[in-house]
Enzyme design. Structure first.
Site, PDB file in Angstrom:
ATOM      1  N   LYS A  87       0.096  -7.439 -28.233  1.00  0.00           N
ATOM      2  CA  LYS A  87      -1.296  -7.908 -28.392  1.00  0.00           C
ATOM      3  C   LYS A  87      -2.272  -6.804 -27.968  1.00  0.00           C
ATOM      4  CE  LYS A  87      -3.421 -10.863 -25.611  1.00  0.00           C
ATOM      5  NZ  LYS A  87      -4.767 -10.352 -25.243  1.00  0.00           N
TER       6      LYS A  87
ATOM      7  N   GLY B 115       3.414 -15.991 -22.828  1.00  0.00           N
ATOM      8  CA  GLY B 115       3.448 -14.621 -23.345  1.00  0.00           C
ATOM      9  C   GLY B 115       4.119 -13.697 -22.328  1.00  0.00           C
ATOM     10  N   HIS B 116       3.784 -13.888 -21.048  1.00  0.00           N
ATOM     11  CA  HIS B 116       4.386 -13.050 -20.004  1.00  0.00           C
ATOM     12  C   HIS B 116       5.884 -13.352 -19.887  1.00  0.00           C
ATOM     13  CE1 HIS B 116       0.088 -13.154 -18.494  1.00  0.00           C
ATOM     14  NE2 HIS B 116       0.338 -11.862 -18.499  1.00  0.00           N
TER      15      HIS B 116
END
Ligand code: PAF
Length: 283
Positions: A141, A31-32
């Site tokens: 998110k 995700g990063h």
């Protein structure tokens, strides 16, 4: 990859302009890396900050056990051609810090994590002040966090472009998060119920808005109740499951065609969040 460990080093402008700051608390996952890739695709040099921010944890939260993996994080960033990393010391960052109060304190995560976003914007503001980026990247998110940081940029009149990256999910739909590390593999599969429920709820809301607009708002509540029950029956403790206006986080009243479905649950004592924005007007 340029690694900076002190604010003093930043005064020599080590990062090549234009660069985008990607604030993280480390324990990096794909995700990063998506955030990093978004910065590169927009022609910014990605600079990742790694700082486990004590100000955003409540007294009974997981500050002590929050996963820390600096060596591995630096390896990952190097592999993905990250331009720079800022790994400040806690004392230096917290010294003479301007404590800020976040807006939307009675909405979503703020209700059960009082002070959390005050801690987040206090640190993000400090990181902006010392690194002076041209852009920043945050993930969808943390939907409420995004809105609050956008508000900070407007309030402080920072000339920082805000880049928003879509939520990265595992193959079963579970939103990636460092806290997923607390779950066993089997539990991660079970937790995919969260995203499945949001998606089903989204489809139901869309259908309803197109077939029964008149009763939409009353039906909305019964859909919300139905899914709350469904999710609880599968072993999740719901902190909130809310249908909101994605701009203001106020209860959805049909002022716009976009609806935010936002959820926070406890599963095996782990707090997980997710969200979906549905465009009711699109087919
Ligand atoms: O999203 C996070 O990881 C944190 O809230 C952030 C933005 C790095 C601030 O500490």
């Amino acid at each position: 990859m340029i690694i900076v460990e002190s604010i003093e080093q930043l005064s020599h402008n080590p990062f090549k302009s234009p660069f985008a700051l990607i604030p993280t608390m480390g324990n990096l996952h794909s995700g990063h890396i998506n955030l990093l890739n978004l910065a590169s695709n927009k022609n910014y040099n990605p600079v990742v900050s790694i700082f486990v921010n004590p100000l955003q944890f409540g007294p009974s939260e997981d500050l002590e056990t929050y996963p820390r993996s600096l060596e591995q994080d630096l390896e990952i960033l190097k592999e993905h051609n990250c331009h720079g990393v800022f790994v400040p010391k806690q004392e230096e960052i917290l010294k003479n810090i301007e404590n800020l109060i976040a807006p939307m304190s009675n909405k979503l995560c703020s209700k059960s994590r009082p002070g959390h976003f005050d801690g987040v914007i206090t640190i993000v503001n400090r990181l902006f002040e010392v690194t002076k980026p041209e852009a920043c990247v945050f993930g969808m998110k943390d939907f409420q966090q995004q809105l609050i940081i956008k508000h900070l940029i407007r309030q402080k009149k920072y000339e920082i472009e805000f880049l928003s990256a879509p939520t990265e999910r595992d193959k079963n739909g579970l939103a990636l998060s460092s806290r997923n590390n607390y779950l066993q593999e089997r539990e991660k599969i079970e937790a995919s119920v969260i995203f499945k429920s949001l998606s089903d709820m989204g489809s139901e809301l869309k259908l309803l808005s197109q077939t029964n607009k008149k009763n939409f708002l009353t039906e909305l509540e019964s859909i919300q109740k139905k899914y709350t029950k469904k999710i609880e029956e599968q072993g999740f403790e719901i902190d909130y499951l809310e249908l909101s206006d994605p701009e203001t986080l106020e209860k959805f009243e049909f002022n716009s065609n976009r609806i935010l479905i936002a959820i926070a649950v406890f599963f095996k004592k782990v707090r997980l969040i997710d969200n979906l924005v549905i465009d009711l007007a699109s087919s």
